[in-house]
Design a protein around this motif. Structure first.
Motif, mmCIF file in Angstrom:
data_model
loop_
_atom_site.group_PDB
_atom_site.id
_atom_site.type_symbol
_atom_site.label_atom_id
_atom_site.label_comp_id
_atom_site.label_asym_id
_atom_site.label_seq_id
_atom_site.Cartn_x
_atom_site.Cartn_y
_atom_site.Cartn_z
ATOM 1 N N ILE A 179 5.588 10.019 1.204
ATOM 2 C CA ILE A 179 4.818 10.356 0.001
ATOM 3 C C ILE A 179 5.549 11.397 -0.844
ATOM 4 C CG2 ILE A 179 2.684 11.445 -0.810
ATOM 5 C CD1 ILE A 179 1.269 10.093 1.557
ATOM 6 N N ASP B 131 3.874 3.418 0.213
ATOM 7 C CA ASP B 131 3.344 4.679 -0.306
ATOM 8 C C ASP B 131 3.328 4.689 -1.827
ATOM 9 O OD1 ASP B 131 3.096 5.417 2.307
ATOM 10 O OD2 ASP B 131 4.778 6.825 2.312
ATOM 11 N N LEU C 142 -0.020 5.153 -4.205
ATOM 12 C CA LEU C 142 -0.110 6.241 -5.181
ATOM 13 C C LEU C 142 -0.111 5.732 -6.623
ATOM 14 C CD1 LEU C 142 2.349 8.767 -3.498
ATOM 15 C CD2 LEU C 142 -0.151 8.935 -3.600
#
Length: 354
Positions: free
Chosen positions: A199, A228, A232
Motif C-alpha cells: 500500500i 492494492d 485504493l
C-alpha cells in the motif's frame, strides 16, 4: 549353392546393411533423466524423440544428471556411440564439462536450455562447438529495454525493483533505454519484496502521477501491487518480465503486461498439436524447443553430408525451419533473433498484446 557364390552374397548383404546404418542419421540427447530436474528432462526427451521420429533419425539418449560429472560421462557415452550432433542440456555445469569432450570428437552441440552468457561468450577462446536456441541470460533485460520505451512513450511511467541483482538489472536496462529515447520515469524506487501488502509503495506511485509501472521483481509482488492499487482506486498498469509466468497465490490483475518469449504451444498448427496429443505428450516446457533443436541438428547433418562439410560449418551459416519458427545463429552461436514479445494478461493466461 557354390561356396564362392555364398561368400559373395554374404559380403553383399553385409555391405548393404552397413550402408543402411550409415544412411541413418544419429543424434545424441543429453538431459537429466533422474533427480530434481527429471520432469524437465522428460519434456526434453519427449520433444527430441518426436523430432527424431519425424525426420527418420536415430536418437541416442544419455543422462547428464545436471552435474559436471554427469555431463562429462554423457559426453563420453554419446561420442562412443558415434553421434554427429548432440542436443539437450539444461544445466551449465553439465554442458561445460561435456563441451571439451565434444570438441575433441568434433561433435557440435545445440542446446535449447542453457542461458548463461558465458557459454557462448567464451566460444572463440575455448573452441567449443556450441549453438543455442535458448535466449541469453541478458536477453530479457535487452527485450524490456527495447519494447517498453516504445509502448510507453506518451505515458507517465515508473520503474521499481526488489533490490535483487536480477531485479535491478531489469530495472536499470529499462531506465537506460528510456534515457536514450529521451524519456524519464516519474518515479524510481526499490521496494521491500514478499510483503503482505504494498500500500505504501502504491500510494507513492499514485502521488508521483504514474499510470504505468515496470516492476523488476517476482510474480506475487506484482500481483499484490496491482491488487492494492485497485483497492485504493488508483488506475495503474503493471508490467514485469518472465517471472510473471510463475505460479502464485494472489491473482494477477487483468491487463498486467509481461515481456517474455511466446508460449510455443500457441504457435503450432492444429495438425501438429494433434500429433503430440495422440502421442500422449503435452507440448509444454522444453518439449517444442527440444523438437526444434533436433530438427536443426538433423537438417545440419543432411546439408553437411550433401556438401561434404562438418555440421558446425552448416550451423554457423544456415537458417532452419522448425515448429517454433525459423532458427539461425549469430557469430557467437546465440539465436540471431529471439522473439521476446509483449503479452497482456486476459484472465488465466497471457496472450500476445499485439
Amino acid at each position: 549353392m557354390q561356396p564362392a557364390l555364398k561368400t559373395m552374397l554374404a559380403a553383399a548383404a553385409l555391405a548393404l546393411a552397413g550402408s543402411a546404418q550409415a544412411d541413418t542419421l544419429r543424434v545424441g540427447l543429453a538431459a537429466p533423466l533422474d533427480g530434481p530436474f527429471a520432469l524437465l528432462g522428460a519434456q526434453m526427451r519427449a520433444g527430441a524423440e518426436i523430432g527424431a521420429a519425424d525426420t527418420g533419425a536415430e536418437l541416442v539418449v544419455a543422462d547428464d544428471q545436471c552435474t559436471a560429472e554427469g555431463g562429462e560421462a554423457a559426453a563420453q557415452e554419446l561420442a562412443e556411440a558415434g553421434v554427429a550432433v548432440v542436443v539437450g542440456f539444461l544445466c551449465l555445469e553439465a554442458i561445460e564439462a561435456a563441451l571439451p569432450v565434444f570438441r575433441q570428437a568434433g561433435i557440435a552441440v545445440v542446446t535449447p536450455g542453457v542461458r548463461a552468457n558465458g557459454l557462448t561468450d567464451r566460444r572463440v577462446r575455448t573452441g567449443w562447438l556450441v549453438w543455442r536456441l535458448a535466449p541469453r541470460a541478458d536477453a530479457e533485460a535487452a527485450a524490456i529495454g527495447a519494447i517498453l520505451p516504445r509502448q510507453w512513450r506518451t505515458e507517465h511511467f515508473a520503474i521499481v525493483d526488489d533490490g535483487t541483482i536480477h531485479g535491478r538489472e531489469l530495472a536499470e536496462s529499462l531506465r537506460l533505454a528510456a534515457e536514450i529515447a529521451g524519456l524519464k520515469p516519474v518515479f524510481l524506487d526499490t521496494y521491500r519484496p514478499q510483503m503482505e501488502n504494498q500500500i505504501g509503495l502504491v500510494g507513492r506511485l499514485a502521488r508521483a502521477g504514474a499510470t504505468h509501472v515496470f516492476v523488476g521483481g517476482d510474480r506475487d509482488d506484482i500481483a499484490i501491487m496491482a491488487r492494492d492499487a485497485a483497492q485504493l482506486g488508483h488506475a495503474l498498469t503493471f508490467a514485469g518480465g518472465e517471472a510473471l509466468r510463475a505460479p502464485g497465490d494472489v491473482p494477477l490483475a487483468i491487463g498486467t503486461l509481461m515481456i517474455a518469449p511466446p508460449e510455443w504451444a500457441d504457435r503450432i498448427d492444429g495438425e501438429t498439436a494433434r500429433r503430440f496429443t495422440e502421442a500422449g505428450i503435452v507440448p509444454e516446457g522444453y518439449v517444442l524447443p527440444a523438437h526444434a533443436a533436433v530438427t536443426v541438428a538433423i537438417e545440419a547433418l543432411r546439408r553437411a553430408q550433401a556438401e561434404d562439410l562438418a555440421p558446425a560449418d552448416i550451423l554457423a551459416r544456415e537458417r532452419f525451419e522448425t515448429l517454433v519458427g525459423p532458427v539461425s545463429f549469430d557469430d557467437k552461436g546465440d539465436p540471431a533473433r529471439f522473439p521476446f514479445i509483449l503479452h497482456r494478461y486476459v484472465g488465466e493466461r497471457f496472450l500476445p498484446a499485439d
